[in-house]
Scaffold this motif. Structure first.
Motif, mmCIF file in Angstrom:
data_model
loop_
_atom_site.group_PDB
_atom_site.id
_atom_site.type_symbol
_atom_site.label_atom_id
_atom_site.label_comp_id
_atom_site.label_asym_id
_atom_site.label_seq_id
_atom_site.Cartn_x
_atom_site.Cartn_y
_atom_site.Cartn_z
ATOM 1 N N CYS A 187 -27.952 193.168 82.846
ATOM 2 C CA CYS A 187 -28.448 192.854 81.517
ATOM 3 C C CYS A 187 -29.923 193.197 81.414
ATOM 4 O O CYS A 187 -30.619 193.327 82.421
ATOM 5 N N LEU A 188 -30.336 193.380 80.179
ATOM 6 C CA LEU A 188 -31.744 193.670 79.882
ATOM 7 C C LEU A 188 -32.142 192.781 78.723
ATOM 8 O O LEU A 188 -31.404 192.661 77.729
ATOM 9 N N SER A 189 -33.299 192.162 78.848
ATOM 10 C CA SER A 189 -33.806 191.318 77.773
ATOM 11 C C SER A 189 -35.168 191.848 77.342
ATOM 12 O O SER A 189 -35.996 192.188 78.195
ATOM 13 N N LEU A 190 -35.387 191.941 76.042
ATOM 14 C CA LEU A 190 -36.693 192.354 75.516
ATOM 15 C C LEU A 190 -37.254 191.218 74.677
ATOM 16 O O LEU A 190 -36.523 190.576 73.913
ATOM 17 N N ILE A 191 -38.543 190.985 74.821
ATOM 18 C CA ILE A 191 -39.222 189.947 74.048
ATOM 19 C C ILE A 191 -40.262 190.660 73.189
ATOM 20 O O ILE A 191 -41.167 191.314 73.712
ATOM 21 N N ALA A 192 -40.105 190.547 71.872
ATOM 22 C CA ALA A 192 -41.009 191.257 70.962
ATOM 23 C C ALA A 192 -42.052 190.318 70.388
ATOM 24 O O ALA A 192 -41.791 189.122 70.189
ATOM 25 N N ASP A 193 -43.212 190.872 70.156
ATOM 26 C CA ASP A 193 -44.267 190.181 69.415
ATOM 27 C C ASP A 193 -44.126 190.661 67.972
ATOM 28 O O ASP A 193 -44.508 191.789 67.639
ATOM 29 N N ARG A 194 -43.539 189.795 67.119
ATOM 30 C CA ARG A 194 -43.226 190.244 65.753
ATOM 31 C C ARG A 194 -44.486 190.504 64.933
ATOM 32 O O ARG A 194 -44.504 191.370 64.070
ATOM 33 N N ARG A 204 -32.253 198.039 69.122
ATOM 34 C CA ARG A 204 -31.414 197.964 67.908
ATOM 35 C C ARG A 204 -31.077 196.505 67.606
ATOM 36 O O ARG A 204 -31.135 196.046 66.475
ATOM 37 N N LYS A 205 -30.760 195.775 68.664
ATOM 38 C CA LYS A 205 -30.434 194.354 68.485
ATOM 39 C C LYS A 205 -31.673 193.590 68.002
ATOM 40 O O LYS A 205 -31.566 192.694 67.161
ATOM 41 N N LEU A 206 -32.817 193.979 68.542
ATOM 42 C CA LEU A 206 -34.077 193.340 68.158
ATOM 43 C C LEU A 206 -34.367 193.589 66.674
ATOM 44 O O LEU A 206 -34.793 192.674 65.949
ATOM 45 N N ALA A 207 -34.103 194.810 66.234
ATOM 46 C CA ALA A 207 -34.374 195.154 64.826
ATOM 47 C C ALA A 207 -33.516 194.304 63.899
ATOM 48 O O ALA A 207 -33.913 193.989 62.780
ATOM 49 N N ALA A 208 -32.326 193.925 64.394
ATOM 50 C CA ALA A 208 -31.404 193.143 63.566
ATOM 51 C C ALA A 208 -31.670 191.642 63.694
ATOM 52 O O ALA A 208 -31.109 190.846 62.938
ATOM 53 N N ALA A 209 -32.522 191.255 64.648
ATOM 54 C CA ALA A 209 -32.711 189.818 64.927
ATOM 55 C C ALA A 209 -33.588 189.132 63.879
ATOM 56 O O ALA A 209 -34.458 189.749 63.299
ATOM 57 N N ASP A 256 -45.595 185.014 67.814
ATOM 58 C CA ASP A 256 -44.359 184.959 67.027
ATOM 59 C C ASP A 256 -43.328 185.809 67.784
ATOM 60 O O ASP A 256 -43.133 186.983 67.500
ATOM 61 N N ALA A 257 -42.710 185.176 68.794
ATOM 62 C CA ALA A 257 -41.876 185.936 69.731
ATOM 63 C C ALA A 257 -40.395 185.818 69.392
ATOM 64 O O ALA A 257 -39.924 184.765 68.963
ATOM 65 N N VAL A 258 -39.687 186.924 69.598
ATOM 66 C CA VAL A 258 -38.230 186.880 69.502
ATOM 67 C C VAL A 258 -37.669 187.668 70.682
ATOM 68 O O VAL A 258 -38.198 188.722 71.039
ATOM 69 N N GLY A 259 -36.632 187.092 71.293
ATOM 70 C CA GLY A 259 -36.044 187.758 72.457
ATOM 71 C C GLY A 259 -34.584 188.088 72.212
ATOM 72 O O GLY A 259 -33.878 187.342 71.533
ATOM 73 N N VAL A 260 -34.163 189.227 72.725
ATOM 74 C CA VAL A 260 -32.738 189.568 72.686
ATOM 75 C C VAL A 260 -32.315 190.014 74.083
ATOM 76 O O VAL A 260 -33.117 190.559 74.831
ATOM 77 N N THR A 261 -31.047 189.771 74.403
ATOM 78 C CA THR A 261 -30.525 190.201 75.696
ATOM 79 C C THR A 261 -29.285 191.043 75.445
ATOM 80 O O THR A 261 -28.450 190.676 74.612
ATOM 81 N N VAL A 262 -29.184 192.164 76.144
ATOM 82 C CA VAL A 262 -27.967 192.969 76.002
ATOM 83 C C VAL A 262 -27.225 193.043 77.334
ATOM 84 O O VAL A 262 -27.841 193.092 78.407
ATOM 85 N N ASP A 263 -25.903 193.029 77.215
ATOM 86 C CA ASP A 263 -25.027 193.222 78.376
ATOM 87 C C ASP A 263 -24.895 194.734 78.567
ATOM 88 O O ASP A 263 -24.296 195.424 77.738
ATOM 89 N N LEU A 264 -25.482 195.239 79.625
ATOM 90 C CA LEU A 264 -25.566 196.698 79.785
ATOM 91 C C LEU A 264 -24.198 197.350 79.941
ATOM 92 O O LEU A 264 -23.968 198.458 79.459
ATOM 93 N N ALA A 265 -23.284 196.647 80.605
ATOM 94 C CA ALA A 265 -21.957 197.236 80.815
ATOM 95 C C ALA A 265 -21.232 197.438 79.486
ATOM 96 O O ALA A 265 -20.409 198.342 79.335
ATOM 97 N N GLU A 266 -21.550 196.600 78.509
ATOM 98 C CA GLU A 266 -20.902 196.742 77.200
ATOM 99 C C GLU A 266 -21.593 197.776 76.326
ATOM 100 O O GLU A 266 -20.978 198.432 75.499
ATOM 101 N N GLU A 267 -22.903 197.900 76.497
ATOM 102 C CA GLU A 267 -23.693 198.688 75.546
ATOM 103 C C GLU A 267 -23.903 200.146 75.923
ATOM 104 O O GLU A 267 -24.081 200.987 75.055
ATOM 105 N N ILE A 268 -23.961 200.418 77.228
ATOM 106 C CA ILE A 268 -24.308 201.786 77.640
ATOM 107 C C ILE A 268 -23.328 202.289 78.709
ATOM 108 O O ILE A 268 -22.528 201.515 79.234
#
Ligand SMILES: Cc1cc2nc3c(=O)[nH]c(=O)nc-3n(C[C@H](O)[C@H](O)[C@H](O)COP(=O)(O)OP(=O)(O)OC[C@H]3O[C@@H](n4cnc5c(N)ncnc54)[C@H](O)[C@@H]3O)c2cc1C
Length: 452
Positions: free
Chosen positions: A386-393, A447-452, A361-373
């Motif tokens: 950019c950085l993308s994380l794929i979580a196993d929900r 944080r984005k993953l938690a909201a996904a 049960d995967a969900v992925g989010v990608t963040v634009d690093l220049a905007e976020e940090i």
């Protein structure tokens, strides 16, 4: 027959050498059989020269990206001479002397198993309690009409090159092809990359392929994606490659970078009743024991598990632990995969698509690093990444991660550790990265993953 030893290491690439070092520390009596150079592909024609060659153009790229820095000059003779130092001028005399001084029986010849407990190398037969096979891999050569007659470079000639060619066609858009292609383009070669699959770095997330394609095009590289080379011919000094749509591409040099083939066939496995797999790799179990054999282990590229130096060295640690009666079980869930282009690409674990294919049960989010940090803006004037994380929900852990940004090959190891340790996502999110570093990207992505 030479003196009996505790362990014979067959093949002294990084995997075999790492195993040898551990066994010597443990006080075992060892022999090493190596048919070319102690250090293997990695030290002379792969990782070490290629990373040495890509670094100076990368520094220039970084200088251009930082505010207020001039344009540093690149000197090919300077780079080439340093590459020659790093590859020890393709001479392993010092390595041999060091092993001999430690009591190792060093045999410089092609070796093979000769029935249980015996390794034959030239005229020498070594009797041994155990064998570790680390005979590595060769460049895979695709069956293209006219290729052999026209002549080509593999990674060997490409990493040992003396002069920069005016133009080159690279067949293969995997890590080796793109690293070598970008390095040459940045030294002035007119580079064309022909990739049979529809995108570069086919095993990675498609977004990474697109980012890389954009970066390579900016370096002036021509990409032919989804195109097979069907024929090669020579026109004077130039290689002419015909593609499957009938078009032609030309290069002074032709570089074949279309994968590797495990070198299991010469190791004499048939003398102990072991069959290779369909790809020529030696089948192993989770302790790196060769399946169907006693007291024989295999490590590194020859196992076909994942053709990276760090995986071969890991397997060396697993095999040598097992052989000394310690618990050993290889876990390949968190193998980092870095492509040393600029921008640097790093990945670990599963892509989102692969995770779904495995029923996660995967969900992925990608963040634009220049905007976020903050690190990207302090690092370069027109920041990217950019950085993308794929979580196993289901498990609440990380299943994969990928990034495309400066130094990504270093800071991907946050994700490597999180995946390997099955770190709960809330612990990861409760970890403090230094400000301002790229590692802060993990907090933003979580944080984005938690909201996904
Ligand atoms: C251009 C290029 C760049 C790369 N860059 C990286 C990188 O940056 N990071 C990374 O992790 N990986 C990289 N790789 C992959 C890496 O080179 C391999 O994964 C690594 O070399 C495998 O180590 P090994 O010890 O299994 O085998 P090898 O390095 O292939 O060594 C095997 C040794 O066994 C010897 N041998 C073979 N048969 C016999 C025999 N019958 N008798 C005696 N000796 C024998 C060979 O001569 C050789 O010395 C790269 C590969 C290429 C081609």
């Amino acid at each position: 027959v030479s003196e009996r030893v505790d362990v014979v290491v067959l093949g002294a690439g990084p995997a075999g050498e790492h195993a040898l070092g551990i066994l010597l520390e443990a006080g075992l009596r060892c022999a090493v059989v190596e048919r070319e150079l102690i250090g293997g592909e990695c030290a002379y024609w792969a990782c070490m020269p290629s990373k040495t060659l890509v670094r100076p153009p990368e520094v220039r790229g970084e200088a251009r990206a930082a505010a207020g820095v001039g344009d540093p000059a690149l000197s090919w003779p300077g780079v080439r001479d340093y590459r020659d130092v790093i590859t020890r001028h393709w001479d392993d005399g010092k390595q041999i002397d060091e092993y001999v001084a430690q009591g190792v029986n060093v045999v410089k010849d092609a070796g093979r198993l000769d029935g249980p407990g015996r390794v034959r190398a030239g005229d020498e037969v070594i009797e041994t309690d155990r064998v570790i096979i680390g005979t590595g891999s060769d460049a895979a050569i695709p069956p293209i009409e006219g290729l052999a007659e026209s002549g080509y470079w593999t990674n060997r000639e490409a990493t040992a090159l003396k002069e920069i060619p005016a133009s080159a066609v690279v067949i293969g858009g995997g890590p080796v092809g793109v690293e070598l292609g970008q390095f040459m383009a940045r030294f002035g070669t007119k580079v064309t990359i022909v990739q049979g699959g529809p995108r570069l770095l086919e095993r990675e997330d498609p977004a990474l392929s697109d980012l890389l394609a954009g970066a390579l095009r900016k370096d002036g590289i021509t990409l032919h994606l989804g195109r097979q080379a069907t024929r090669v011919a020579r026109d004077g000094d130039v290689r002419v490659v015909t593609l499957d749509d009938g078009s032609e591409v030309r290069g002074e040099e032709l570089i074949v970078a279309s994968g590797r083939r495990a070198r299991g066939r010469d190791a004499g496995l048939e003398t102990i009743g072991v069959e290779l797999d369909a790809h020529g790799a030696i089948p192993i179990d989770e302790r790196c024991r060769v399946r169907g054999a006693d007291n024989v282990w295999a490590i590194g590229d020859v196992t076909g598990v994942a053709m990276f130096t760090h995986v071969g060295k890991y397997q060396a640690r697993v095999a040598t632990a097992d052989m000394r009666g310690r618990p050993a079980k290889a876990d390949y869930r968190a193998v980092p995969r870095v492509v040393f282009t600029q921008p640097e690409i790093a990945a670990v674990g599963l892509t989102e698509a692969a995770a779904r294919d495995q029923g996660i049960d995967a969900v992925g989010v990608t963040v634009d690093l220049a905007e976020e940090i903050s690190r990207p803006v302090t690092y370069e004037e027109n920041p990217r990444g950019c950085l993308s994380l794929i979580a196993d929900r289901g498990k609440g852990t990380l299943a994969g991660a990928w990034a495309c940004a400066p130094l990504a090959g270093e800071w991907i190891h946050w994700a490597v550790l999180a995946i390997r340790a099955e770190l709960p996502l809330d612990v990861l999110a409760d970890t403090i990265p230094q400000f301002p570093t790229y590692c802060e990207g993990y907090i933003a992505a979580l944080r984005k993953l938690a909201a996904a």
